[in-house]
Design an enzyme around this catalytic site. Structure first.
Site: not given
Length: 485
Positions: A46, A57, A142, A432
């Site tokens: 949060r 900005v 990360h 298709k």
């Protein structure tokens, strides 16, 4: 803006909870996902801005990793459930769906303060200590921290037991599968299938949250829609069309099952990559945003050793070494900006001064930019700064005296997500008439108007001195210097 309300509505299960999301409308979440959201590790999101310094900005860019992560978990579920409904032969079961949703929800748990600013601008600048921690800092990402959060010593607030109970029925293989979904497949073409979470037949599941093959994943679907919404911009890419036409096909080239799209959707996918480029150009790499992020990272480097964070066993960590202890890292959010800004400590005075300049809009001034023939090295940057400072002094612009350290040189990179390569080269399509045959579509068969080059760099120069005389002199000499070069 596309909303999930356009998708067919399912009957709400009584133990599920519903969120009202500004991007996707009604978001229904499994009770296990709710318990994950209620952990301190997830709640910290949060307080981590999705666009880092972009909020300084763009006033609308106040959204955080928290709502983005919920959106990714939701879209991951939409895509995998659409594939199960359309192709029952894929044998997608409830455990597969739950694992994919958890991975989408948890994929950004490892972000540090101001998102990518922490891992790309701060961690590379601090001294790396010798040993395992230094090695970890050298390759810090990360995604790896997200997996470490799941491996937290208290097992993610004891949720491992919750995941493995009779009701949810997840196993150790499922937990490994979730972690690998977050990291993405690094070597999908290995001779032997190296991932024990799911068999080779379910390789397509690894493309939903973090697609390392071509970059088409639900993480991007959410942040495109969410970032554009909060930036007050319009996106031409429609992720719901992708989900509608997604189909899993076995590709002869590598023998793996890949998520493919209808051939007529190739233009929509080019729009997706162009959308990514627009976000980076107009927000992430905005010239003011980047210098503000540079200043925040500069302040964090100066404050690093003077901020103490208590981790496991009562041990203290700094702003940078907290990545070595997930208990300490859980306490690390954007609040560190205010912690420095409002500190009365003499040790944090330099860092505080930089952040005060940001708050008072006295950020380093943009002087100009140029497209280089090739990206220069850091040694070349240093030489440029010396030449610019020397040029100002030699011309004798009044009392203006500039030193090399008064200049900042930054590189902004713009691409379609695969560096200098055309990302659609790694995307498979179907026709298709032949829905079970995967094919590539050459760029020249899509449109003659598509770019020939998919990556470019801009060299930007800024002045730390912001008085009019210094900025004017520096800008004038930069222009002349660029012409001479």
């Amino acid at each position: 803006m596309s909303h999930s309300s356009e998708m067919p509505q399912k009957t709400l299960k009584m133990d599920h909870k519903v969120f009202n999301d500004p991007i996707h409308g009604t978001v229904e979440l499994h009770p296990l996902l709710i318990k994950i959201i209620d952990t301190p590790q997830f709640q910290r999101l949060r307080n981590i801005k999705q666009l880092g310094g972009g909020y300084f900005v763009y006033p609308g860019a106040s959204h955080n990793r928290f709502e983005h992560s919920i959106g990714v978990g939701h879209l991951a579920g939409q895509l995998v459930e659409a594939l199960r409904t359309r192709q029952p032969e894929l044998d997608i079961d409830e455990r597969d769906i739950l694992c994919v949703k958890i991975a989408g929800l948890c994929h950004d748990l490892g972000h540090g303060p101001f998102s990518h600013l922490f891992d790309k601008m701060f961690i590379p600048k601090v001294p790396h200590p010798p040993g395992p921690l230094g090695d970890k800092m050298a390759k810090w990402k990360h995604e790896e921290a997200s997996v470490e959060m799941l491996d937290h010593p208290d097992k993610f607030n004891n949720l491992e037991l919750e995941m493995k109970n009779k009701e949810n029925g997840l196993t150790d293989d499922d937990l490994n599968f979730i972690k690998k979904l977050i990291e993405g497949l690094k070597d999908p073409n290995a001779v032997q299938w190296p991932y024990n979470g799911r068999p080779k037949e379910k390789s397509f599941l690894y493309e939903i949250v973090a697609n390392k093959t071509n970059g088409i994943d639900v993480d991007k679907f959410d942040y495109f829609a969410r970032d554009f919404y909060h930036l007050g911009m319009k996106s031409t890419f429609d992720h719901l069309r992708f989900i509608q036409f997604a189909r899993v096909i076995k590709v002869k080239k590598d023998g793996l099952n890949h998520i493919c799209s209808r051939d007529k959707e190739v233009g929509n996918l080019y729009d997706m990559f162009y959308t990514r480029n627009c976000i980076y150009r107009r927000a992430c790499q905005h010239k003011v945003n980047k210098i503000i992020e540079y200043m925040i990272a500069e302040a964090f480097v100066k404050a690093d050793g003077h901020i103490k964070i208590e981790g496991s066993g009562g041990k203290e960590f700094t702003l940078s070494t907290a990545i070595g202890d997930m208990e300490a890292y859980t306490k690390l959010t954007d609040h560190v900006f205010e912690q420095i800004l409002h500190s009365s400590s003499a040790e944090l005075a330099e860092a505080k001064k930089i952040l005060k300049r940001i708050i008072s809009r006295d950020h380093y001034r943009f002087l100009g930019e140029t497209k280089p023939r090739q990206v220069p090295t850091r040694d070349v940057y240093r030489l440029w700064k010396e030449e610019l400072a020397e040029a100002v002094s030699e011309e004798g612009d009044g009392d203006v005296k500039l030193k090399p350290e008064d200049f900042v040189v930054l590189v902004a990179t713009f691409d379609y997500g695969m560096k200098d390569k055309d990302p659609i080269k790694n995307v498979y399509f179907y026709n298709k008439r032949y829905p079970d045959t995967a094919l590539n579509i050459p760029k020249d068969q899509v449109s003659k108007l598509l770019p020939e080059c998919f990556s470019e760099q801009l060299i930007r120069v800024y002045s730390k001195k912001t008085d009019g005389q210094s900025v004017d002199a520096a800008r004038r000499h930069l222009h002349q210097w660029c012409k001479n070069k």
